[in-house]
Enzyme design. Sequence first.
Site, PDB file in Angstrom:
ATOM      1  N   ASP A  50     -13.413  -0.992  -1.926  1.00  0.00           N
ATOM      2  CA  ASP A  50     -13.256  -2.127  -2.839  1.00  0.00           C
ATOM      3  C   ASP A  50     -14.234  -3.256  -2.552  1.00  0.00           C
ATOM      4  O   ASP A  50     -14.123  -4.337  -3.125  1.00  0.00           O
ATOM      5  CB  ASP A  50     -11.821  -2.652  -2.818  1.00  0.00           C
ATOM      6  CG  ASP A  50     -11.418  -3.274  -1.488  1.00  0.00           C
ATOM      7  OD1 ASP A  50     -11.975  -2.879  -0.451  1.00  0.00           O
ATOM      8  OD2 ASP A  50     -10.534  -4.147  -1.479  1.00  0.00           O
TER       9      ASP A  50
ATOM     10  N   HIS B 151      -6.819  -8.960   6.996  1.00  0.00           N
ATOM     11  CA  HIS B 151      -7.559  -9.935   6.192  1.00  0.00           C
ATOM     12  C   HIS B 151      -6.711 -11.149   5.830  1.00  0.00           C
ATOM     13  O   HIS B 151      -7.186 -12.296   5.885  1.00  0.00           O
ATOM     14  CB  HIS B 151      -8.110  -9.267   4.920  1.00  0.00           C
ATOM     15  CG  HIS B 151      -7.059  -8.845   3.941  1.00  0.00           C
ATOM     16  ND1 HIS B 151      -6.675  -9.634   2.888  1.00  0.00           N
ATOM     17  CD2 HIS B 151      -6.317  -7.717   3.860  1.00  0.00           C
ATOM     18  CE1 HIS B 151      -5.732  -9.003   2.189  1.00  0.00           C
ATOM     19  NE2 HIS B 151      -5.508  -7.843   2.753  1.00  0.00           N
TER      20      HIS B 151
ATOM     21  N   SER C  34      -8.470   0.142  -0.992  1.00  0.00           N
ATOM     22  CA  SER C  34      -9.426  -0.260   0.032  1.00  0.00           C
ATOM     23  C   SER C  34     -10.209   0.958   0.541  1.00  0.00           C
ATOM     24  O   SER C  34     -10.834   1.659  -0.244  1.00  0.00           O
ATOM     25  CB  SER C  34      -8.703  -0.982   1.170  1.00  0.00           C
ATOM     26  OG  SER C  34      -9.619  -1.514   2.096  1.00  0.00           O
ATOM     27  N   HIS C  35     -10.140   1.225   1.831  1.00  0.00           N
ATOM     28  CA  HIS C  35     -10.911   2.313   2.434  1.00  0.00           C
ATOM     29  C   HIS C  35     -10.068   3.570   2.623  1.00  0.00           C
ATOM     30  O   HIS C  35     -10.527   4.518   3.259  1.00  0.00           O
ATOM     31  CB  HIS C  35     -11.434   1.860   3.805  1.00  0.00           C
ATOM     32  CG  HIS C  35     -10.332   1.477   4.751  1.00  0.00           C
ATOM     33  ND1 HIS C  35      -9.668   0.273   4.647  1.00  0.00           N
ATOM     34  CD2 HIS C  35      -9.762   2.139   5.789  1.00  0.00           C
ATOM     35  CE1 HIS C  35      -8.755   0.213   5.603  1.00  0.00           C
ATOM     36  NE2 HIS C  35      -8.789   1.331   6.304  1.00  0.00           N
TER      37      HIS C  35
ATOM     38  N   LYS D 266      -3.492  -6.358  -3.231  1.00  0.00           N
ATOM     39  CA  LYS D 266      -3.800  -7.519  -2.412  1.00  0.00           C
ATOM     40  C   LYS D 266      -3.513  -8.738  -3.278  1.00  0.00           C
ATOM     41  O   LYS D 266      -4.064  -8.870  -4.376  1.00  0.00           O
ATOM     42  CB  LYS D 266      -5.255  -7.492  -1.952  1.00  0.00           C
ATOM     43  CG  LYS D 266      -5.568  -6.332  -1.014  1.00  0.00           C
ATOM     44  CD  LYS D 266      -7.038  -6.322  -0.604  1.00  0.00           C
ATOM     45  CE  LYS D 266      -7.321  -5.164   0.359  1.00  0.00           C
ATOM     46  NZ  LYS D 266      -8.754  -5.111   0.752  1.00  0.00           N
TER      47      LYS D 266
ATOM     48  N   ARG E 241       0.844  -1.188   0.000  1.00  0.00           N
ATOM     49  CA  ARG E 241       0.000   0.000   0.000  1.00  0.00           C
ATOM     50  C   ARG E 241       0.879   1.238   0.000  1.00  0.00           C
ATOM     51  O   ARG E 241       1.822   1.329   0.783  1.00  0.00           O
ATOM     52  CB  ARG E 241      -0.887   0.003   1.254  1.00  0.00           C
ATOM     53  CG  ARG E 241      -1.969   1.047   1.302  1.00  0.00           C
ATOM     54  CD  ARG E 241      -3.103   0.693   0.365  1.00  0.00           C
ATOM     55  NE  ARG E 241      -3.588  -0.658   0.584  1.00  0.00           N
ATOM     56  CZ  ARG E 241      -4.451  -1.006   1.547  1.00  0.00           C
ATOM     57  NH1 ARG E 241      -4.885  -0.111   2.395  1.00  0.00           N
ATOM     58  NH2 ARG E 241      -4.860  -2.254   1.645  1.00  0.00           N
TER      59      ARG E 241
ATOM     60  N   MET F 184     -13.613  -6.501  13.399  1.00  0.00           N
ATOM     61  CA  MET F 184     -14.369  -5.339  13.816  1.00  0.00           C
ATOM     62  C   MET F 184     -14.471  -4.302  12.699  1.00  0.00           C
ATOM     63  O   MET F 184     -15.411  -3.506  12.652  1.00  0.00           O
ATOM     64  CB  MET F 184     -13.707  -4.720  15.066  1.00  0.00           C
ATOM     65  CG  MET F 184     -14.488  -3.582  15.674  1.00  0.00           C
ATOM     66  SD  MET F 184     -16.117  -4.110  16.215  1.00  0.00           S
ATOM     67  CE  MET F 184     -16.971  -2.538  16.222  1.00  0.00           C
TER      68      MET F 184
ATOM     69  N   ASP G 173     -14.906  -5.238   0.061  1.00  0.00           N
ATOM     70  CA  ASP G 173     -14.663  -6.427   0.881  1.00  0.00           C
ATOM     71  C   ASP G 173     -15.062  -6.229   2.341  1.00  0.00           C
ATOM     72  O   ASP G 173     -14.879  -7.123   3.164  1.00  0.00           O
ATOM     73  CB  ASP G 173     -13.208  -6.890   0.785  1.00  0.00           C
ATOM     74  CG  ASP G 173     -12.199  -5.846   1.240  1.00  0.00           C
ATOM     75  OD1 ASP G 173     -12.622  -4.772   1.717  1.00  0.00           O
ATOM     76  OD2 ASP G 173     -10.986  -6.094   1.090  1.00  0.00           O
ATOM     77  N   ARG G 174     -15.641  -5.042   2.670  1.00  0.00           N
ATOM     78  CA  ARG G 174     -16.081  -4.780   4.036  1.00  0.00           C
ATOM     79  C   ARG G 174     -17.541  -4.339   4.027  1.00  0.00           C
ATOM     80  O   ARG G 174     -18.023  -3.761   3.064  1.00  0.00           O
ATOM     81  CB  ARG G 174     -15.208  -3.703   4.687  1.00  0.00           C
ATOM     82  CG  ARG G 174     -13.765  -4.122   4.841  1.00  0.00           C
ATOM     83  CD  ARG G 174     -12.865  -2.955   5.179  1.00  0.00           C
ATOM     84  NE  ARG G 174     -13.288  -2.268   6.379  1.00  0.00           N
ATOM     85  CZ  ARG G 174     -12.797  -1.100   6.786  1.00  0.00           C
ATOM     86  NH1 ARG G 174     -11.882  -0.487   6.068  1.00  0.00           N
ATOM     87  NH2 ARG G 174     -13.224  -0.547   7.887  1.00  0.00           N
TER      88      ARG G 174
ATOM     89  N   ARG H  83      -3.162  -0.941  19.430  1.00  0.00           N
ATOM     90  CA  ARG H  83      -2.415  -1.668  18.403  1.00  0.00           C
ATOM     91  C   ARG H  83      -2.045  -0.685  17.296  1.00  0.00           C
ATOM     92  O   ARG H  83      -2.601   0.416  17.198  1.00  0.00           O
ATOM     93  CB  ARG H  83      -3.213  -2.835  17.823  1.00  0.00           C
ATOM     94  CG  ARG H  83      -4.510  -2.437  17.163  1.00  0.00           C
ATOM     95  CD  ARG H  83      -5.211  -3.625  16.515  1.00  0.00           C
ATOM     96  NE  ARG H  83      -4.461  -4.158  15.402  1.00  0.00           N
ATOM     97  CZ  ARG H  83      -4.552  -3.699  14.153  1.00  0.00           C
ATOM     98  NH1 ARG H  83      -5.345  -2.679  13.871  1.00  0.00           N
ATOM     99  NH2 ARG H  83      -3.838  -4.241  13.193  1.00  0.00           N
TER     100      ARG H  83
ATOM    101  N   HIS I 250     -14.793  -6.830   7.873  1.00  0.00           N
ATOM    102  CA  HIS I 250     -14.452  -7.974   7.026  1.00  0.00           C
ATOM    103  C   HIS I 250     -15.146  -9.221   7.584  1.00  0.00           C
ATOM    104  O   HIS I 250     -15.034  -9.512   8.774  1.00  0.00           O
ATOM    105  CB  HIS I 250     -12.941  -8.229   7.027  1.00  0.00           C
ATOM    106  CG  HIS I 250     -12.142  -7.211   6.288  1.00  0.00           C
ATOM    107  ND1 HIS I 250     -11.857  -7.320   4.949  1.00  0.00           N
ATOM    108  CD2 HIS I 250     -11.558  -6.053   6.700  1.00  0.00           C
ATOM    109  CE1 HIS I 250     -11.129  -6.290   4.564  1.00  0.00           C
ATOM    110  NE2 HIS I 250     -10.932  -5.498   5.618  1.00  0.00           N
TER     111      HIS I 250
ATOM    112  N   ASP J 159     -17.079  -0.644   1.639  1.00  0.00           N
ATOM    113  CA  ASP J 159     -15.908   0.211   1.570  1.00  0.00           C
ATOM    114  C   ASP J 159     -15.487   0.367   0.110  1.00  0.00           C
ATOM    115  O   ASP J 159     -16.183  -0.073  -0.811  1.00  0.00           O
ATOM    116  CB  ASP J 159     -14.785  -0.331   2.445  1.00  0.00           C
ATOM    117  CG  ASP J 159     -14.170  -1.610   1.897  1.00  0.00           C
ATOM    118  OD1 ASP J 159     -14.864  -2.337   1.165  1.00  0.00           O
ATOM    119  OD2 ASP J 159     -12.989  -1.885   2.189  1.00  0.00           O
TER     120      ASP J 159
ATOM    121  N   THR K 133      -2.505  -0.382   7.847  1.00  0.00           N
ATOM    122  CA  THR K 133      -2.887   0.247   6.585  1.00  0.00           C
ATOM    123  C   THR K 133      -2.606   1.741   6.559  1.00  0.00           C
ATOM    124  O   THR K 133      -2.372   2.311   5.496  1.00  0.00           O
ATOM    125  CB  THR K 133      -4.380   0.018   6.307  1.00  0.00           C
ATOM    126  OG1 THR K 133      -5.153   0.536   7.400  1.00  0.00           O
ATOM    127  CG2 THR K 133      -4.674  -1.465   6.138  1.00  0.00           C
TER     128      THR K 133
END
Length: 767
Positions: free
Chosen positions: A549, A613, A411-412, A421, A323, A631, A551-552, A725, A634, A547, A729
């Site tokens: 792309d 993911h 992605s987002h 990916k 990314r 969360m 996937d969420r 954490r 995904h 999102d 991304t």
Amino acid sequence: MGEKDPHRTRELMTQLGRVAPVLAVVLALLALWCAWQGVRQWQAGQRSTSVTQARDAAVDATGQALQAELRRMRERLASAPVQRALQDGRLDAAGAALGRDWPGATGVAVVPHDLRSEYNALAPGRFGRLAALESAVAAGEPVLMVAGGPAGPQILVTAPARVGERPVGVAIAALPLERATAGLAAVEVDPATYVALRQGSQTLMARGEPALSNVAERLGRPVPGTQLRIVAATPHVGRPPLGLSALPLWGLAATLLALAIAAGRLARRRSPAGSESDAEPTLAQSLQTADVDRPAPRPAPASAPKPAAAQLDPAIFRAYDIRGVVGRTLDAAIAERIGRAIGSLMHEQGLDEIVVGRDGRLSGPDLAAGLIAGLRASGRNVVDIGLVPTPLTYFAAYHLRTGCCVSITGSHNPPEYNGFKIVVGGETLAGEAIAELHARIAGERLYAAPVPGGLVERDLADDYVRRIADDIQIARPLKVVVDAGNGAAGTLGPRVLEAIGADVIPLHCEIDGTFPNHHPDPSEPRNLADLIDVVKRMGADLGVAFDGDGDRLGVVAADGAIIDADRLLMLFAADLLERNPGALIVHDVKCTGRLTGHVLRHGGSPLMWKTGHSLIKAKMRETGAELAGEMSGHFFFAERWFGFDDGLYAAARLLEILALQADPTAALHALPVGVSTPELKVDVPGGDPHAFVARFLAQATFDGARLSTIDGLRADWPDGWGLVRASNTTPVLVLRFDADDAQALARIQALFRERLLAIEPGLTLPF
């Protein structure tokens, strides 16, 4: 006027005579077609009756056999020898008495009611026995399910072992699988149809045509008192022409045949027309049609202005994808080198073909061209599927059996981001595999093929929609607002939900890589404001958001409440566990602590793992999990799907569940909930969240908490938890807090605030 009538009559007869041969042939062909369709409808009716009778007979026979084993368990637990042993607390003796003279039973035992010994002895992949015991505790009565054993699948009968009303243990007995399959084995099954015994996604026995297995759930019927079901299917013959059954079709065929004969007679009676007859067209000429105008080719998508050449930055090779920022750390030249690195890896693994798809970002076409050039330079054959959501790229790798794909997507992330990916040999590249791609490029260890690979373009949208619609048809129409955030799911998302029977209201579904309406990240509550407004104004049953792309998934209830992804995972898990008792459910470290108890209460086995993911998919493959979720939205379904994260398919599964509820909003609000925060993102001075988390792990302490460090630091107390954490991304910290009530939440946040500021006083914390 009257003098002209005979002439006109002759002219009309002449014209009719000219077309009569063609008309006769066309009518005859239509008659044959209707007759054949009548035969097909008659066969379909016969097969439908046959397969329904076989299914019902198998259900009755299987149910009677298994109910007998459940009664046997009840009677033996109530017997005097077992009750005496239970009263004395001698569980081993109770198990021995329970299993004495039980035909075919093995491994009969009574274990302590708290199941602690079973958890302590749990071996990897052996969740079935524990799930059967948990199911008996939850149900409070004997239950029966199929689980894996040392010699293969076996029937497990479990039940609470009580003295009076006091539970003292849980009884378990293993029986041969033939007790469940004998009923199906004894019925007569048409070889052209399909009948199978299933538990969850596992087929225990099947008879008939295997090609029909994917569509058999529609005629499924549960075996009473068990987790099993008998499913059935007949060959698909399509909708009957004009809605007619066999007899009306045969009648229509006879009518058309009579008309064909009349037209033939008219052709034979027609008078010669001199030389004009020589100019009549042949039948083949009469049936020819002019070429249909071909549609104009679609204009090439707009692309961003070409930036200056970027330098290879190792920072773009992240934990579970690549990314970067286009023009700064990513451009077509770097994409070409990434393509060569992926192609070199494929060459070493003997893999030849790869699918490439891209989302709707303006930089997508240039990066795709560079990536494809690199892949072809390494000798790989590329299937370019164009602008699609990432799940369709994953689907294409399965559908075309390439095992390899690359989705070019940011992605987002904001519009200036893009990335890759990557799946090679069926595995999503992550961690060291991503780092190895950088090492290949930096070390110029790139394979150059003597002949470039090929390139073909494919459109697989119809195949994807058809595959989902074949699997899911909702029980009743639901009105759904779909907000694609101007992302790549804008076209396909509404199509999928309409195909399964939903009434769709599109919102921001025009694909636009600048994302003019809002940021395409449904995990951020502010990005759902438009969706909430439209759901309320239109009186929709719910709203879904994807999102950038696709996937969420984000979800909004009819009253505008945002349903967090971890609560959706509870709903998905409960539904799946009805068919797959004991299934392993993986969730990431950001999910609520209530999820674990919810999964256990429904007879499943929860497992917390790292966010990401590719990391979640790798854990699913390692453990054989049927379902996973993060969360961030995904969701990964291995049951009935392919195990990759797919927001569109997850939305379809959600509608399938909610359509069975009298009040979908009430069903969503019935999911366990406490007090929690969304994902809180915090900028770190210096821009390196991973280094900050390493310092936090080394210095922070939390008295009385159970600490997990699989991904950052999560501290769990009996009444709540907190997490810090590093995002993989974007360069930020991700924090989340969850508790039973507001007071506990405030206490946990205060503890984290104190420790975070002790390490970096300059942090700006949103709590």
